[in-house]
Design an enzyme around this catalytic site. Sequence first.
Site, PDB file in Angstrom:
ATOM      1  N   CYS A 126       0.815  -1.069   0.122  1.00 51.83           N
ATOM      2  CA  CYS A 126       0.163   0.071  -0.133  1.00 51.83           C
ATOM      3  C   CYS A 126       1.011   1.170   0.053  1.00 51.83           C
ATOM      4  O   CYS A 126       1.473   1.661  -1.096  1.00 51.83           O
ATOM      5  CB  CYS A 126      -0.895  -0.006   1.020  1.00 51.83           C
ATOM      6  N   HIS A 169      -3.444  -5.100   0.417  1.00 54.92           N
ATOM      7  CA  HIS A 169      -2.962  -5.669   1.781  1.00 54.92           C
ATOM      8  C   HIS A 169      -3.103  -7.055   2.095  1.00 54.92           C
ATOM      9  O   HIS A 169      -3.955  -7.784   2.467  1.00 54.92           O
ATOM     10  CB  HIS A 169      -3.892  -5.092   2.850  1.00 54.92           C
ATOM     11  N   GLU A 187      -1.731  -8.583   4.359  1.00 53.64           N
ATOM     12  CA  GLU A 187      -1.707  -8.941   5.823  1.00 53.64           C
ATOM     13  C   GLU A 187      -2.991  -8.722   6.467  1.00 53.64           C
ATOM     14  O   GLU A 187      -3.149  -9.140   7.804  1.00 53.64           O
ATOM     15  CB  GLU A 187      -0.469  -7.843   6.520  1.00 53.64           C
TER      16      GLU A 187
END
Length: 553
Positions: free
Chosen positions: A407, A497, A499
Amino acid sequence: MRIDITLQQLEAFAEVAKTSNFRAAALALHVSQPALSRTIRIVEDLAGARLFDRDTRHVELTPAGRELLPIALRILENFHSSFSELSQFLEGRSGHLTIASLPSTGAALLPNAIVEFRRSHPQVEFSLIEGPAELVRSAVDEGRADFGISVRPGPQEPMLYRHLIDDPFMLLCRRDDPLAARTTVAWSVFATRPFIASGFRSSIRPITDAAFLQRGLQVVPALEYPSVAAARAGPAAAGAAAHAQRRPGDGAAAAPGHVPAHRAHHARGPVALAGGPGLHGPAAQQGSLALKPHVETSLSVCGMIAGMEKTPPKPLVIVKVGSTFEALRAERGDFENWIADGLDTQALPILVIDPRRGDTLPDAEAVSGVVVTGSHAMVSHREPWSETTAAWLAQLVAHDTPVLGICYGHQLLAHALGGEAGNHPAGVEVGTVTVTLEEAAATDPLLRGLPAQFPAHVVHWQSALRLPEGAVRLAGNDHEPVHAFRVGKHAWGVQFHPEFDAEAMRGYIDLLADDLASAGVDPAALRERVGPTDTAAGLLGRFARIVEAHHGS
C-alpha cells in the site's frame, strides 16, 4: 481460573481508574471514547465482574475494580521496567562481554580498551579468558566467548578475519651478548646460535617457522618454552641463547639481565579480533567495534577482524511507516504483527524499524530483505522520514535486496525509483476486490502460479500513478491499474493488503464509515462483500521464501 486480559486493556482500565472520566482517559490514550468504552466492557467480560459504576456524571471503581487496580498497576510497572532493562541491553548500554585473548596481546590491548568502553557503557560487565590461540578459537567457536583476540586463523577454519594490529617480533638476549649493540638483527643469527623456541601449540611458533623457511634457514631449537614468562628467563640461564618473541605493546619492559627487545628484521605477527557465531547482544557488537579506536592509542599499526562464517542470518526487516487504528491495534496488534504472522519464517529473525521515530535504516549489506508497511500518511506529502526511507529503498533495489512494499510501501517504492504517487483520480477503493494478473505475472518469481484472478483487501486514496522506468506491471483491476509491479529482480509493490484478514477489513470499513459515506460509498454494502483472501495473504509467505533463498545463495 485464567483471565486473558492484554496489557493494552489493563492500561485502558488503569487510565479510567486514574481519571474517573472516560473522555479524559480516551484523550490520554489517544483513542475514541466509544472504542475505550468497548475495551472496558471487554475487560469486564473477561474478568467476570463489573469494574466501574458509572452514570452520566460519575465514574467510580466497584469493589472488584478496586481489587484489580493494584494488580494492574503492578503488572504494568513490571512490564515497563523489564522492557527498560531490555532497551538498555538492545542499545548496548548493559550486558556482559566475554573476551578470549592471547596472554601477551590481551595484556597490552584490553585494559585501556575496557576502561574507555566502560566510560560510555558503565553497566557492561566483562569476563576474560586467557590462553593460546587454539583455546581462543575454541572459546569463540563454542560460544564461551563473544569474540577473541588472536592470530590470523588458518584458511580452513570457519572464521571471518578482521585485521587488528601487526605485532612486531623482537629479539631477546643477554645484555653482554654482541647482538645487544645492534638496532636490527637478521633472522640468520638463529641458524648459528642456541635458540629458545616457543612451543608447537603457541601462536608464535608457526610464524617463526615460516620466517625461517622463507629464508632457507635450518634452525634447530636448543629449548622449547611453554610460556612467555619461561622464555624471558631462558636466555639468562642458557648463556648466549637468543629468543624471538612478540613485543606485547609499547609499554613492554625488558627482563632483568636482558637487553630491550630488538627487531629481528621485518617480521610481524597479525593479531585479530574474532567473533563467534553471532556476537551475544548489542554490547558485544559495540564492544568489538570499540576496540579499534582504543587499541590505536596503544599500538601504532592497526587493522581489525570480526565475526565468523557461522554468523547468524541477517534479519528480515519490517519497516513500520504507519499504524492501524487504535481500536484494531488494541485487540489485534499492529501492521508489523500481521505482516510477521504472514511471513511465517523460522529461518530469519524479524526486525521492526520505525523511521518516523528516528530509527536508523541499516545498510543493504546488513539485511536479508525488507517489507514496508502501509500507513495512514500520504506519500505525496513527502514527509522527511518518508523521503529518507525512499532514498534508502533505492539503495536496496540497487543492491538487489528483496523488497516488498505494501500500500503506502508500494507507492513509496514507485516514488523512490522515479515514479509518481498521488491521489487516485477515481477516488477511494475500499473492501474486498478482485485483482487480475497481467501476462508478465506468469514468469514473475512472486506471482507465478497464482490464479488469473483472486480477491484481495484494499483501502487506499492514493496510488502509484506512474511506474518507474523499467518497472513491470503485474496486476490490476478496473479501478486500480497497478495493484502489483516489480522493479529489478527482487523488488515488488502491491497496492492491496496481504496482511489483512476479513476481520481487519471489516474493522476498517466500520471505522471509516463516515468518510466513506461522505465520498458516496455505502459502507454496509462494502461490509457485506468482505470475504476470505487466501491467495493474496499467501504472498507474504512466498516473499519470505524468496528472501530465504536469496539470503542463502
